[in-house]
Write an enzyme that holds these catalytic residues in place. Structure first.
Site, PDB file in Angstrom:
ATOM      1  N   HIS A 197      -6.123 -11.240   3.720  1.00  0.00           N
ATOM      2  CA  HIS A 197      -4.951 -12.090   3.398  1.00  0.00           C
ATOM      3  C   HIS A 197      -4.145 -12.494   4.638  1.00  0.00           C
ATOM      4  O   HIS A 197      -3.081 -11.969   4.916  1.00  0.00           O
ATOM      5  CB  HIS A 197      -4.056 -11.489   2.316  1.00  0.00           C
ATOM      6  CG  HIS A 197      -3.690 -10.041   2.431  1.00  0.00           C
ATOM      7  ND1 HIS A 197      -3.196  -9.463   3.576  1.00  0.00           N
ATOM      8  CD2 HIS A 197      -3.721  -9.051   1.505  1.00  0.00           C
ATOM      9  CE1 HIS A 197      -2.940  -8.188   3.351  1.00  0.00           C
ATOM     10  NE2 HIS A 197      -3.249  -7.910   2.113  1.00  0.00           N
ATOM     11  N   GLY A 232       0.891  -8.088  -4.206  1.00  0.00           N
ATOM     12  CA  GLY A 232      -0.219  -8.848  -4.755  1.00  0.00           C
ATOM     13  C   GLY A 232       0.300 -10.097  -5.452  1.00  0.00           C
ATOM     14  O   GLY A 232       1.462 -10.488  -5.313  1.00  0.00           O
ATOM     15  N   ASP A 285      -1.369 -19.026  -4.003  1.00  0.00           N
ATOM     16  CA  ASP A 285      -0.692 -18.941  -5.297  1.00  0.00           C
ATOM     17  C   ASP A 285       0.633 -19.681  -5.306  1.00  0.00           C
ATOM     18  O   ASP A 285       1.320 -19.752  -6.333  1.00  0.00           O
ATOM     19  CB  ASP A 285      -0.464 -17.476  -5.683  1.00  0.00           C
ATOM     20  CG  ASP A 285       0.414 -16.716  -4.688  1.00  0.00           C
ATOM     21  OD1 ASP A 285       0.656 -17.235  -3.581  1.00  0.00           O
ATOM     22  OD2 ASP A 285       0.835 -15.594  -5.017  1.00  0.00           O
ATOM     23  N   GLY A 286       1.022 -20.259  -4.158  1.00  0.00           N
ATOM     24  CA  GLY A 286       2.285 -20.970  -4.071  1.00  0.00           C
ATOM     25  C   GLY A 286       3.448 -20.074  -3.733  1.00  0.00           C
ATOM     26  O   GLY A 286       4.589 -20.550  -3.620  1.00  0.00           O
ATOM     27  N   ASP A 332      -5.795 -11.970  -4.812  1.00  0.00           N
ATOM     28  CA  ASP A 332      -5.046 -10.724  -4.597  1.00  0.00           C
ATOM     29  C   ASP A 332      -4.248 -10.355  -5.844  1.00  0.00           C
ATOM     30  O   ASP A 332      -3.158  -9.788  -5.763  1.00  0.00           O
ATOM     31  CB  ASP A 332      -4.117 -10.847  -3.381  1.00  0.00           C
ATOM     32  CG  ASP A 332      -3.685  -9.488  -2.833  1.00  0.00           C
ATOM     33  OD1 ASP A 332      -4.291  -8.461  -3.216  1.00  0.00           O
ATOM     34  OD2 ASP A 332      -2.731  -9.434  -2.032  1.00  0.00           O
ATOM     35  N   GLN A 370       0.852  -1.195   0.000  1.00  0.00           N
ATOM     36  CA  GLN A 370       0.000   0.000   0.000  1.00  0.00           C
ATOM     37  C   GLN A 370       0.888   1.246   0.000  1.00  0.00           C
ATOM     38  O   GLN A 370       2.006   1.237   0.510  1.00  0.00           O
ATOM     39  CB  GLN A 370      -0.911   0.014   1.239  1.00  0.00           C
ATOM     40  CG  GLN A 370      -1.830  -1.187   1.357  1.00  0.00           C
ATOM     41  CD  GLN A 370      -2.945  -1.172   0.324  1.00  0.00           C
ATOM     42  OE1 GLN A 370      -3.415  -0.124  -0.097  1.00  0.00           O
ATOM     43  NE2 GLN A 370      -3.370  -2.358  -0.095  1.00  0.00           N
TER      44      GLN A 370
END
Length: 371
Positions: free
Chosen positions: A206, A299, A238-239, A264, A132
Site C-alpha cells: 500500500h 484498512g 477507495d477515495g 485492503d 498493526q
C-alpha cells in the site's frame, strides 16, 4: 457456453468485439454447450484478483476458520473478485500458525478461489505500524517464516518486511527465491529502501501508507520504488487512502505495468456502519472510512471492484489501465497468471460482464458457471 456481442478485454490491453467460448471450467476455442449469453452494451473483463485484503461481511482471514474464508470468498466472487490472496495481521506466532493451517485445509469449493496468503506482519516497524498491533511485532526471522509457510502448505505469496529492522536485509537475501518480499510499514529512507531492492525485495505494500511521503529532499520508499523498474507497488483507490491527484501522478511515475490495485478491506466491508475488529483492535466504520479509536485509518471498507470503478470514474484513470492493475498485474505478481488474469483459451473461465454506461456488474462467471 458462448458469450457474444461484448467488448472483450484482450491480453494487449484493448477491447475487441469477439465471441468467447467456455468448455467446463476453462475458456475454449469452441463449445458444444448451447447456452448463449448476449453481452451487448457490456465489457467482458477477466475476474479481478485482490492480493491484499483482510476481510468482509463481518469475517476476517485472521479468524482462522473455514467458515470465515468461505464467507469472504462468496462475497468477493459476487463483486467480480474471483481470485483472492487474503492478508494476515501482526499477531502472535501460534495464532499465525493456526491461520496458516486453516488456509492449507480450506477446500476451495465455493466463491472466489483462494490462491495464496499475503503475510502483512509481524516483521514491521513499530514506528510505522499503522493499524498493526504493536504488541506482536517480531524481528525479521527466516526460520519463523519458513515454519509458517510450511504450515500453510506453501501458500504464502507475499511477505511484508521493514528493511531498516535488524536482520531484515539478511532475511530478504535468504528468502528472495521463496516469496515476494514487500517493503511495508517502514521508516526506511531512499538509501535503505534501495538496499532492500538490491537484496531481492521487489514489491511495496500500500504505497504512501505506513511510510514517509515523497519529498523533494527525501524521496523515501516512493522515490526508490519509482527509480527501480523491477519494483511493483500496491495502490488503494477507495477515495480515502490516497488523493485522486496523487493516484494520477503515481500512474505517471510508474505506468500501468507496475501498479497493483488492492482493496485492503477489513471485515466491515459489505456491512452497515458500526464497530468491528481488525487484528484484535476495535475499528469504527462510517461509510467507506474505517478507523481505530485513535483515528488511524484501519484498512478500507471497499471491495476491489469498487476501487477499480472509483479509479476510473472519480480519479481519471483509463478503464483499460484500471483493469490491467486489478486483474492482470496482481495475477502476475503472485504467480497465477498461467491460469487467471486474462481471457484466452486454456485459462480458468473467471470473467465479469460490466455495463458500459456505469461499469455495474451484469454477470459474474466463476470457473465457467454463472453465479
Amino acid at each position: 457456453m458462448k458469450i457474444i456481442n461484448a467488448k472483450v478485454y484482450t491480453e494487449e490491453g484493448t477491447f475487441q468485439e469477439i465471441d468467447v467460448y467456455t468448455d467446463g471450467e476453462r475458456i475454449a476455442n469452441e463449445s458444444n454447450d448451447e447456452v448463449v449469453i448476449d453481452g451487448k452494451g457490456c465489457y467482458l473483463i477477466p475476474g479481478l484478483t485482490d492480493i491484499h485484503f483482510h476481510g468482509c461481511m463481518g469475517h476476517d482471514f485472521c479468524d482462522g476458520t473455514p467458515e470465515a474464508i468461505e464467507a469472504m470468498a462468496l462475497y468477493e466472487a459476487s463483486c467480480g473478485v474471483t481470485t483472492i490472496v487474503p492478508a494476515t495481521m501482526t499477531l502472535g506466532k501460534e495464532t499465525l500458525l493456526d491461520i496458516c493451517k486453516a488456509a492449507a485445509a480450506y477446500p476451495n469449493q465455493k466463491g472466489a478461489i483462494l490462491c495464496g496468503i499475503n503475510m502483512e506482519g509481524p516483521f514491521v516497524s513499530l514506528k510505522r505500524k499503522g493499524a498493526q498491533n504493536g504488541d506482536y511485532i517480531h524481528k525479521p526471522d527466516v526460520e519463523m517464516f519458513r515454519e509458517l509457510n510450511e504450515a500453510s502448505g506453501k501458500l504464502v505469496k507475499l511477505l511484508a518486511i521493514a528493511p531498516e529492522e535488524p536482520g531484515a536485509l539478511e532475511c530478504i537475501r535468504e528468502l528472495k527465491d521463496e516469496v515476494v518480499l514487500s517493503v511495508a510499514h517502514t521508516t526506511a529512507n531512499y538509501e535503505k529502501t534501495k538496499e532492500a531492492f538490491l537484496a531481492g525485495a521487489n514489491h511495496v505494500t500500500h504505497l504512501y501508507n505506513a511510510m514517509a511521503g515523497l519529498s523533494h529532499r527525501e524521496p523515501g520508499v516512493v522515490g526508490a520504488a519509482a527509480d527501480d523498474e523491477h519494483v511493483e507497488v500496491e495502490l488503494i483507490c477507495d477515495g480515502i487512502h490516497i488523493h485522486p491527484v496523487t493516484v494520477r501522478q503515481t500512474f505517471k511515475m510508474f505506468g500501468d505495468d507496475r501498479i497493483i490495485l488492492i482493496s485492503d478491506s477489513m471485515e466491515a466491508t459489505g456491512m452497515e456502519d458500526g464497530e468491528y475488529s481488525l487484528g484484535g483492535q476495535k475499528v469504527v466504520k462510517k461509510g467507506n472510512l474505517a478507523t481505530l479509536e485513535n483515528g488511524t485509518i484501519a484498512g478500507s471498507a471497499t471491495n476491489l471492484m469498487d476501487c477499480m470503478r472509483t479509479a476510473v470514474q472519480k480519479m481519471g484513470i483509463p478503464l483499460e489501465s484500471a483493469i490491467k492493475c486489478a486483474a492482470v498485474n496482481p495475477a502476475k505478481s503472485v504467480g497465477i497468471y498461467q491460469d487467471y488474469g486474462s481471457i484466452i483459451p486454456g485459462k480458468v473461465a473467471n470473467m465479469v460482464l460490466l455495463k458500459e454506461d456505469d461499469l455495474s456488474i451484469q454477470e459474474v462467471f466463476l470457473k465457467g458457471e454463472r453465479i
